[in-house]
Motif scaffolding. Structure first.
Motif, PDB file in Angstrom:
ATOM      1  N   PHE A  26     -20.801 -29.146   9.595  1.00 55.10           N
ATOM      2  CA  PHE A  26     -22.029 -29.633   8.988  1.00 55.10           C
ATOM      3  C   PHE A  26     -22.728 -30.447  10.066  1.00 55.10           C
ATOM      4  O   PHE A  26     -22.245 -31.513  10.429  1.00 55.10           O
ATOM      5  N   ASP A  27     -23.825 -29.966  10.602  1.00 55.73           N
ATOM      6  CA  ASP A  27     -24.569 -30.692  11.626  1.00 55.73           C
ATOM      7  C   ASP A  27     -25.843 -31.245  10.982  1.00 55.73           C
ATOM      8  O   ASP A  27     -26.858 -30.573  10.888  1.00 55.73           O
ATOM      9  N   TYR A  28     -25.753 -32.488  10.527  1.00 54.67           N
ATOM     10  CA  TYR A  28     -26.870 -33.107   9.821  1.00 54.67           C
ATOM     11  C   TYR A  28     -28.037 -33.414  10.750  1.00 54.67           C
ATOM     12  O   TYR A  28     -29.176 -33.452  10.301  1.00 54.67           O
ATOM     13  N   SER A  29     -27.781 -33.633  12.025  1.00 56.10           N
ATOM     14  CA  SER A  29     -28.880 -33.924  12.942  1.00 56.10           C
ATOM     15  C   SER A  29     -29.741 -32.686  13.195  1.00 56.10           C
ATOM     16  O   SER A  29     -30.947 -32.794  13.377  1.00 56.10           O
ATOM     17  N   LYS A  30     -29.143 -31.501  13.187  1.00 55.11           N
ATOM     18  CA  LYS A  30     -29.891 -30.251  13.372  1.00 55.11           C
ATOM     19  C   LYS A  30     -30.282 -29.614  12.044  1.00 55.11           C
ATOM     20  O   LYS A  30     -31.166 -28.776  11.992  1.00 55.11           O
ATOM     21  N   GLY A  31     -29.577 -29.972  10.961  1.00 48.70           N
ATOM     22  CA  GLY A  31     -29.921 -29.460   9.648  1.00 48.70           C
ATOM     23  C   GLY A  31     -29.305 -28.115   9.311  1.00 48.70           C
ATOM     24  O   GLY A  31     -29.848 -27.379   8.482  1.00 48.70           O
TER      25      GLY A  31
END
Length: 113
Positions: A26-31
């Motif tokens: 889950f890469d929240y910075s890239k979405g």
């Protein structure tokens, strides 16, 4: 196992279950969320929609609840169904959009969106 890297806005989830093993980021910075299914030798990518995917701060709490309580109901459980289609060969620009963490997980594999 789940590892939360709060400073990088990343969650790593590793499922070890024989032919059903997978790794998910889950890469929240890239979405984006990327899941590598080892049995399929493929990666599946999904855009994070905040309406359906828990926030980074909630993930740790939900994991703790699930671990300490054998059965728990949460409206934040996420089930995703991917339909088979054509895989995409990613270009350099796409890897910039998805980020290095997802690139490391999925590079060289068929990618389905």
């Amino acid at each position: 196992t789940m590892t939360i890297h709060s400073e990088q806005n990343i969650v790593d989830v590793h499922v070890r279950s024989g032919i059903y093993s997978s790794d998910t980021i889950f890469d929240y910075s890239k979405g984006y969320i990327a899941t590598r299914l080892f049995s399929r030798n493929a990666c599946f990518i999904l855009k994070i929609h905040k309406r359906y995917i828990p926030e980074l701060e909630q993930i740790g709490r939900l994991a703790f609840e699930r671990k300490t309580m054998k059965t728990i109901y949460s409206p934040n459980n996420v089930w995703v169904e991917f339909q088979s289609g054509h895989s995409l060969i990613r270009s350099f620009e796409d890897w910039i959009r998805y980020g290095d963490h997802i690139k490391q997980l999925c590079k060289g594999l068929p990618l389905y969106q």
